[in-house]
Design a protein around this motif. Structure first.
Motif: not given
Length: 326
Positions: A126-129, A221-223, A231-235
């Motif tokens: 996730t950090l890399m992305h 982008e939409s989120a 955190w919300r985008m990840f979950t």
């Protein structure tokens, strides 16, 4: 006299129509000269490429598997010829406390290894992305995975040695108590799991990172426009769309964790007091220390069945064959 108008006779052609003009039976499509109208059949070429793979599979996978199943039905000691005993080895296995203890120790290692490795790999991916896509960073993550497991085990055995290890020297210099990481029954298995987590987390993170790259950028982008944080985008975005890749990673990690052997053979040799005697090391001892090859083959067959069952359940629960991107 009135003028006479000459009418030209109709043109008659007795030869074949010129090239490029479709005949009445050709359906209007021109046909290249000398080319067959049948569809091309590539099956012979496909089999030509598949034959070496099938031969290798038969020699190195199918044949050893069948021989292993046969040996599991025999009393074989590597010295004398196999003596067929039927299902006696499997009956002995059911009442073998050492087998069940090895299975319990292996399950403990699997939980420790997969749990820590998956969480750290997801964090790194996730950090890399989200922050950086440096090629140099990705190459550095692969370095521990490229080192042979025996070398990794020796390296960490020296670093964590109770008397001469660098880690214990640093702990002593800080005023903390030293520890026999590989010699303590309570610390031995978590230490082995930590060593393998260090070795394989980078590779697992790259697999997950490759899966994250398949998630369309417009979803993030939409989120973000809707006010979602990281955190919300990840979950809500990353994890659901990463499910097929995550399923693959978990299945591969599960099988690899059950096959842990080399690190333990180098560092603890199944000790102390059986705290790290995993199922693979137990099979090795039965086969090449006590020469119970038939019994070891029976344990290996049972292990293969357990892995097949766990893999099928895991794939079903994670719905690995379906993707939310479809």
């Amino acid at each position: 006299m009135g003028a006479e108008t000459a009418v030209a006779p109709p043109h008659e052609s007795h030869g074949p129509p010129p090239h490029g003009n479709a005949g009445p039976s050709s359906g209007g499509a021109p046909r290249a000269p000398g080319r067959s109208s049948r569809p091309r059949d590539d099956r012979k070429a496909a089999w030509l490429f598949l034959v070496p793979v099938l031969v290798g599979f038969a020699l190195f996978y199918a044949y050893p598997t069948l021989r292993g199943v046969y040996y599991s039905l025999t009393d074989y000691s590597l010295i004398a010829a196999p003596d067929f005993v039927g299902a006696d080895n499997y009956g002995e296995l059911i009442g073998d406390e050492q087998f069940w203890n090895a299975l319990k120790v292996t399950a403990y290692y699997v939980v420790l290894n997969i749990g820590s490795q998956t969480v750290l790999a997801l964090l790194l991916a996730t950090l890399m992305h989200r922050l950086t896509r440096s090629v140099a960073l990705r190459a550095m993550l692969l370095v521990p995975w490229l080192v042979p497991n025996v070398t990794v085990g020796l390296l960490w055995m020296w670093l964590l040695d109770a008397n001469l290890g660098l880690v214990n020297h640093v702990l002593g210099a800080l005023g903390l108590s030293t520890n026999g990481f590989f010699t303590s029954p309570d610390w031995a298995m978590p230490t082995v799991a930590g060593v393998n987590t260090w070795a394989y987390t980078g590779y697992t993170a790259l697999l997950l990172y490759a899966g994250m790259l398949q998630v369309p950028q417009y979803l993030y982008e939409s989120a973000s426009l809707d006010g979602a944080g990281e955190w919300r985008m990840f979950t809500k975005v990353t994890l659901p769309l990463l499910r097929p890749v995550l399923s693959l990673v978990l299945v591969v990690s599960l099988i690899g964790s059950f096959q842990i052997f080399d690190t333990i053979a180098v560092t603890t040799k199944g000790g102390p007091v059986g705290a790290t005697q995993v199922i693979y090391f137990y099979i090795y001892e039965q086969a090449f220390t006590y020469f119970h090859m038939g019994y070891a083959s029976a344990v290996a067959v049972v292990l293969a069945l357990i892995l097949g069952l766990l893999t099928a359940v895991q794939m079903r629960l994670l719905r690995a064959s379906r993707s939310d991107l479809a």
